[in-house]
Design a protein around this motif. Structure first.
Motif, short mmCIF file in Angstrom:
data_model
loop_
_atom_site.label_atom_id
_atom_site.label_comp_id
_atom_site.label_asym_id
_atom_site.label_seq_id
_atom_site.Cartn_x
_atom_site.Cartn_y
_atom_site.Cartn_z
N LYS A 108 20.37 31.37 64.77
CA LYS A 108 20.76 32.78 64.77
C LYS A 108 21.39 33.17 63.44
CE LYS A 108 21.24 33.30 69.78
NZ LYS A 108 22.16 33.62 70.91
N ALA A 109 22.08 32.23 62.82
CA ALA A 109 22.65 32.49 61.50
C ALA A 109 21.56 32.82 60.49
CB ALA A 109 23.46 31.29 61.03
N ASN A 110 20.45 32.10 60.57
CA ASN A 110 19.33 32.36 59.68
C ASN A 110 18.75 33.75 59.91
OD1 ASN A 110 17.22 31.52 57.73
ND2 ASN A 110 15.87 31.65 59.51
N LEU A 111 18.63 34.15 61.18
CA LEU A 111 18.10 35.49 61.50
C LEU A 111 19.02 36.58 60.96
CD1 LEU A 111 16.87 34.94 65.18
CD2 LEU A 111 15.48 35.06 63.11
N ALA A 112 20.33 36.40 61.14
CA ALA A 112 21.29 37.40 60.66
C ALA A 112 21.25 37.51 59.14
CB ALA A 112 22.69 37.05 61.14
N ALA A 113 21.08 36.39 58.46
CA ALA A 113 20.98 36.41 57.00
C ALA A 113 19.71 37.13 56.56
CB ALA A 113 21.00 34.98 56.45
N LEU A 114 18.60 36.90 57.27
CA LEU A 114 17.36 37.59 56.94
C LEU A 114 17.48 39.10 57.16
CD1 LEU A 114 14.80 35.08 58.51
CD2 LEU A 114 15.04 35.62 56.08
N ALA A 115 18.30 39.50 58.13
CA ALA A 115 18.52 40.93 58.37
C ALA A 115 19.29 41.57 57.22
CB ALA A 115 19.27 41.13 59.68
N GLY A 116 20.06 40.76 56.48
CA GLY A 116 20.77 41.29 55.33
C GLY A 116 22.27 41.09 55.33
N ALA A 117 22.80 40.32 56.28
CA ALA A 117 24.25 40.09 56.32
C ALA A 117 24.71 39.36 55.08
CB ALA A 117 24.62 39.29 57.57
N ASP A 118 25.86 39.79 54.54
CA ASP A 118 26.43 39.14 53.36
C ASP A 118 27.14 37.84 53.72
OD1 ASP A 118 26.04 41.29 51.22
OD2 ASP A 118 27.08 42.42 52.77
N HIS A 119 27.77 37.80 54.88
CA HIS A 119 28.52 36.63 55.32
C HIS A 119 28.20 36.38 56.80
CE1 HIS A 119 31.01 36.99 51.68
NE2 HIS A 119 31.03 38.30 51.94
N VAL A 120 27.86 35.14 57.13
CA VAL A 120 27.52 34.78 58.50
C VAL A 120 28.47 33.69 58.97
CG1 VAL A 120 25.72 33.99 60.07
CG2 VAL A 120 25.10 35.33 58.05
N ILE A 121 29.12 33.92 60.11
CA ILE A 121 30.11 32.99 60.65
C ILE A 121 29.63 32.47 61.99
CG2 ILE A 121 32.50 32.73 61.46
CD1 ILE A 121 33.20 35.12 59.61
N ASN A 122 29.56 31.16 62.14
CA ASN A 122 29.22 30.54 63.41
C ASN A 122 30.51 30.38 64.20
OD1 ASN A 122 28.64 28.73 65.54
ND2 ASN A 122 27.00 27.74 64.37
N TYR A 123 30.70 31.23 65.21
CA TYR A 123 31.99 31.25 65.91
C TYR A 123 32.22 30.00 66.77
CZ TYR A 123 29.39 33.02 70.03
OH TYR A 123 28.50 33.18 71.08
N LYS A 124 31.18 29.22 66.98
CA LYS A 124 31.37 27.98 67.73
C LYS A 124 31.83 26.83 66.83
CE LYS A 124 28.39 28.83 71.68
NZ LYS A 124 27.34 28.28 72.58
N GLN A 125 31.70 27.01 65.54
CA GLN A 125 32.06 25.94 64.60
C GLN A 125 33.16 26.35 63.62
OE1 GLN A 125 28.37 24.87 62.70
NE2 GLN A 125 27.56 23.80 64.49
N GLN A 126 33.43 27.64 63.50
CA GLN A 126 34.38 28.12 62.51
C GLN A 126 35.44 29.01 63.16
OE1 GLN A 126 30.78 29.57 60.22
NE2 GLN A 126 32.09 29.04 58.47
N ASP A 127 36.59 29.10 62.51
CA ASP A 127 37.67 29.99 62.95
C ASP A 127 37.36 31.39 62.41
OD1 ASP A 127 40.12 31.55 62.84
OD2 ASP A 127 41.16 29.70 63.41
N VAL A 128 36.97 32.29 63.30
CA VAL A 128 36.51 33.62 62.87
C VAL A 128 37.60 34.38 62.13
CG1 VAL A 128 35.63 35.84 63.66
CG2 VAL A 128 34.79 33.74 64.72
N ILE A 129 38.81 34.37 62.67
CA ILE A 129 39.90 35.13 62.03
C ILE A 129 40.18 34.58 60.64
CG2 ILE A 129 42.35 35.70 62.18
CD1 ILE A 129 42.06 35.65 65.24
N GLU A 130 40.27 33.28 60.53
CA GLU A 130 40.55 32.66 59.24
C GLU A 130 39.46 32.96 58.23
OE1 GLU A 130 40.61 28.11 57.68
OE2 GLU A 130 41.90 28.55 59.41
N GLU A 131 38.19 32.86 58.66
CA GLU A 131 37.07 33.11 57.75
C GLU A 131 37.05 34.56 57.28
OE1 GLU A 131 34.89 30.97 56.51
OE2 GLU A 131 35.72 29.24 57.59
N ILE A 132 37.29 35.50 58.19
CA ILE A 132 37.23 36.91 57.82
C ILE A 132 38.39 37.28 56.91
CG2 ILE A 132 37.43 39.28 58.72
CD1 ILE A 132 35.70 38.40 61.07
#
Length: 340
Positions: free
Chosen positions: A191-215
């Motif tokens: 899904k990260a790959n799909l979001a990047a193809l859509a044009g997202a600048d930053h993609v966060i995998n919420y199952k593997q990363q701390d969303v608040i910290e990353e943002i």
């Protein structure tokens, strides 16, 4: 003509292929020869209803979105529209015979938008619910903007929760077209790959990363607009990363119908929690959204297909039940019924 209808609520198998007479458009209406019918969660939710087995009389032709060509017009409608390629929005809402899961649909002329020759019928059938919902979510923040387009979101950051979904994909594309910095959250590398193809600048995998910290690392002062698909799971995160005068636009209830609202963390930045439902959205917003989506299509700024992060899944009209089931089971991508 061939048409799909249901006369009682329930599972996908209530959808029945029938033969219907081709209707003539009335005053202010057009008849569209349907090429593609788009299936959205709102379509299966309407079909399922609040209780299985509830009679539906008259029988309902499902599906709000579609694309095709105008083949007849009613009284008061410009005859020059005949032959025009169009995309359709809210075809079935309060119109039992209006849904796009049939060979010919009669809808009010205001419910069709011209589809340029360079835009595919596939794209046209994907525009209605996802892109209109995304537009509403991106334009409810304090101080606007009311419109989307180049420069309209310059200097702003948008967070799209669930960037691999149809609305998430539309929000990413429209936000990037409007020059926002786009962050999105996803649940897998695919899904990260799909979001990047859509044009997202930053993609966060919420199952593997701390969303608040990353943002907070990306935008220390927070996110201006959040396009939220799952408030029950994400409310605390949203409150923690919202910028001053930011908004959380909630368009779905994935994960539950209730959630705890973090009051103090929302009050300090004067944040707005905005619920989004297309059918009764303000009348003043709708023409702006239709015009902006049409402009994005003409500019070539929005796309569909795997290369745009939105895989397409095609079904025949006879497979309408399978198409509905696929959306209900959260297939990744967009489900289309090839009517013609």
């Amino acid at each position: 003509m061939r048409a799909i209808e249901y006369s009682r609520t329930g599972e996908p198998d209530v959808l029945t292929l029938v033969d219907r007479a081709v209707a003539d458009p009335g005053p202010g209406e057009v008849r569209v020869r349907i090429h593609r019918s788009g299936v959205n969660p709102t379509d299966w939710k309407s079909r399922r209803g609040s209780e299985a087995g509830t009679p539906v009389d008259p029988a309902q032709v499902p599906n709000q979105d579609g694309s095709g060509e105008i083949d007849a017009v009613g009284q008061g409608v410009d005859a020059g529209l005949v032959g025009r390629r169009v995309w359709i929005w809210e075809a079935a809402y309060q119109r039992p015979s209006g849904g796009t899961a049939q060979e010919y649909a009669v809808v009010p002329v205001r419910h069709v938008v011209e589809l340029p020759d360079e835009a595919s019928y596939d794209l046209g059938a994907c525009l209605g619910v996802p892109f209109m919902t995304a537009h509403r979510c991106l334009t409810v923040t304090e101080d606007g903007p009311d419109h989307l387009g180049p420069g309209k979101l310059a200097g702003r950051t948008v967070l799209v929760a669930g960037g691999a979904g149809a609305v998430g994909n539309a929000a990413i594309q429209l936000a990037r077209w409007s020059d926002a910095t786009v962050i999105t959250t996803v649940s897998s590398p695919e899904k990260a790959n799909l979001a990047a193809l859509a044009g997202a600048d930053h993609v966060i995998n919420y199952k593997q990363q701390d969303v608040i910290e990353e943002i907070r690392e990306i935008v220390p002062h927070g996110v201006n607009t959040i396009v939220e698909v799952s408030p029950a799971a994400n409310a605390a995160i949203d409150a923690a990363i919202i910028a001053m005068h930011g908004s959380v636009a909630i368009y779905a209830t994935d994960g539950g119908n209730t959630f705890e609202l973090p009051v103090r963390p929302s009050m300090v930045p004067n944040a707005r929690w905005q619920f989004v439902l297309l059918y009764n959205a303000p009348d003043s917003w709708r023409p702006r959204a239709l015009g902006d989506v049409e402009a994005a299509v003409r500019a070539g700024a929005v796309r569909v297909g795997p290369e745009a992060g939105l895989p397409l899944h095609h079904y025949s009209l006879e497979q309408a039940a399978e198409a509905h089931a696929a959306v209900e089971q959260s297939i990744v991508g967009k489900v289309l019924i090839d009517v013609r």
